[in-house]
Motif scaffolding. Structure first.
Motif, short mmCIF file in Angstrom:
data_model
loop_
_atom_site.label_atom_id
_atom_site.label_comp_id
_atom_site.label_asym_id
_atom_site.label_seq_id
_atom_site.Cartn_x
_atom_site.Cartn_y
_atom_site.Cartn_z
N TYR A 80 0.84 -1.21 0.00
CA TYR A 80 0.00 0.00 0.00
C TYR A 80 0.88 1.26 0.00
N ARG A 81 2.04 1.17 0.63
CA ARG A 81 2.98 2.30 0.56
C ARG A 81 3.36 2.57 -0.89
N ASP A 82 3.64 1.50 -1.63
CA ASP A 82 4.02 1.66 -3.04
C ASP A 82 2.88 2.28 -3.85
N ILE A 83 1.67 1.82 -3.60
CA ILE A 83 0.50 2.37 -4.30
C ILE A 83 0.35 3.85 -3.98
N PHE A 84 0.51 4.19 -2.71
CA PHE A 84 0.37 5.57 -2.26
C PHE A 84 1.35 6.47 -3.01
N LEU A 85 2.60 6.04 -3.11
CA LEU A 85 3.64 6.85 -3.73
C LEU A 85 3.46 6.96 -5.24
N LYS A 86 2.84 5.96 -5.86
CA LYS A 86 2.71 5.96 -7.32
C LYS A 86 1.46 6.70 -7.80
N MET A 87 0.56 7.02 -6.89
CA MET A 87 -0.66 7.71 -7.31
C MET A 87 -0.32 9.09 -7.86
N ASP A 88 -0.88 9.39 -9.00
CA ASP A 88 -0.59 10.65 -9.68
C ASP A 88 -1.68 11.66 -9.34
N VAL A 89 -1.29 12.71 -8.65
CA VAL A 89 -2.22 13.80 -8.34
C VAL A 89 -1.57 15.10 -8.80
N LYS A 90 -2.20 15.77 -9.74
CA LYS A 90 -1.61 16.98 -10.33
C LYS A 90 -1.56 18.14 -9.35
N GLU A 91 -2.63 18.30 -8.57
CA GLU A 91 -2.68 19.42 -7.64
C GLU A 91 -1.94 19.05 -6.35
N GLN A 92 -0.91 19.83 -6.00
CA GLN A 92 -0.11 19.55 -4.81
C GLN A 92 -0.94 19.59 -3.55
N ASP A 93 -1.93 20.51 -3.48
CA ASP A 93 -2.78 20.60 -2.31
C ASP A 93 -3.56 19.31 -2.09
N LEU A 94 -4.00 18.69 -3.18
CA LEU A 94 -4.72 17.44 -3.05
C LEU A 94 -3.78 16.32 -2.61
N ALA A 95 -2.57 16.34 -3.14
CA ALA A 95 -1.60 15.29 -2.80
C ALA A 95 -1.26 15.31 -1.32
N ILE A 96 -1.03 16.49 -0.77
CA ILE A 96 -0.60 16.59 0.62
C ILE A 96 -1.71 16.18 1.58
N ASN A 97 -2.95 16.19 1.12
CA ASN A 97 -4.07 15.79 1.96
C ASN A 97 -4.50 14.35 1.71
N ARG A 98 -3.76 13.64 0.88
CA ARG A 98 -4.08 12.24 0.62
C ARG A 98 -3.80 11.40 1.85
N ALA A 99 -4.66 10.44 2.09
CA ALA A 99 -4.45 9.52 3.21
C ALA A 99 -5.05 8.17 2.88
N PHE A 100 -4.38 7.11 3.31
CA PHE A 100 -4.91 5.75 3.25
C PHE A 100 -5.20 5.31 4.68
N LEU A 101 -6.36 4.70 4.89
CA LEU A 101 -6.69 4.09 6.17
C LEU A 101 -6.86 2.59 5.92
N LEU A 102 -5.96 1.80 6.48
CA LEU A 102 -5.98 0.35 6.31
C LEU A 102 -6.62 -0.28 7.54
N ILE A 103 -7.79 -0.85 7.37
CA ILE A 103 -8.62 -1.31 8.48
C ILE A 103 -8.44 -2.82 8.68
N PHE A 104 -8.26 -3.23 9.94
CA PHE A 104 -8.02 -4.64 10.27
C PHE A 104 -9.12 -5.17 11.21
N PRO A 105 -10.28 -5.53 10.67
CA PRO A 105 -11.39 -5.96 11.54
C PRO A 105 -11.16 -7.29 12.23
N ASP A 106 -10.23 -8.12 11.70
CA ASP A 106 -10.00 -9.45 12.29
C ASP A 106 -9.08 -9.41 13.50
N ILE A 107 -8.40 -8.30 13.72
CA ILE A 107 -7.46 -8.22 14.85
C ILE A 107 -8.23 -7.93 16.13
#
Length: 222
Positions: A80-107
């Motif tokens: 997911y780190r690799d996916i996050f870094l490869k995502m192309d976002v043209k607007e820098q403001d949008l990029a800096i506000n990007r976030a991934f939340l990885l949810i672990f319901p089985d833990i």
């Protein structure tokens, strides 16, 4: 590796993971995205959340861990780190506000502090050196707030890991490890990340002072 924006979650109809996605989405909106009387400062719990929600920059994924050992979970989060870094976002403001939340319901809650925290600690150096932050959230998280030591901002209803870009305000999180060698690694990555782009001269000076102190401590240990 399915990732959903908050708008996509609102439109989902049939998905076995929908209850988890909705529960975390509501927690983001109603806890992270709002002020709290115990926060110790004005504003919302997480300053990035309101704009991230408005710009639809938060993506959520549910990861089932029943058949995964800690090493396998680390590999999954690393992808997911690799996916996050490869995502192309043209607007820098949008990029800096990007976030991934990885949810672990089985833990289970009893295992969250051991498993989620250990994965976060193992991967954090790699993430920081990539210009990212990775944070651990669960009901038993005892990490205090920066402005009120009695406030627990990293408690979530379901265990999760959050990924986002590093910002200048992250300095307190990077100069806190007791291990001076780890501190050096974090601080050097922080300084390299912003290089000549610091907007806050005080943070620039504080980072260099903290780095010098950490190096002094390692010299004492030798």
């Amino acid at each position: 590796m399915e990732l959903y924006t908050t708008l996509e979650i609102e439109q989902l109809q049939q998905n076995e993971d929908l209850p988890y996605l909705i529960e975390i989405m509501e927690w983001v909106k109603n806890f992270l995205g709002r002020p709290h009387p115990n926060l110790g400062r004005p504003g919302v719990v997480c300053p990035f959340v309101p704009y991230s929600l408005k710009s639809n920059s938060i993506r959520l994924a549910v990861i089932h861990t029943k058949d995964l050992c800690a090493e396998q979970l680390e590999e999954v989060v690393g992808r997911y780190r690799d996916i996050f870094l490869k995502m192309d976002v043209k607007e820098q403001d949008l990029a800096i506000n990007r976030a991934f939340l990885l949810i672990f319901p089985d833990i289970h809650i009893e295992d969250a502090s051991k498993l989620v925290d250990s994965v976060q600690q193992k991967l954090k150096p790699l993430f920081v050196e990539s210009g990212l932050m990775i944070g651990e959230f669960h009901k038993r998280n005892e990490t205090p707030g920066l402005h009120n030591p009695n406030f627990r901002p990293l408690r979530s209803p379901i265990p999760l890991l959050a990924i986002r870009f590093m910002v200048e305000a992250d300095l307190p999180f990077l100069e806190s490890p007791a291990d001076p060698y780890l501190r050096i690694r974090y601080l050097e990555a922080y300084i390299n990340c912003f290089a000549n782009k610091f907007t806050d001269e005080t943070k620039f000076k504080n980072a260099h002072q903290a780095l010098a102190l950490a190096k002094e401590q390692t010299a004492i240990f030798k």
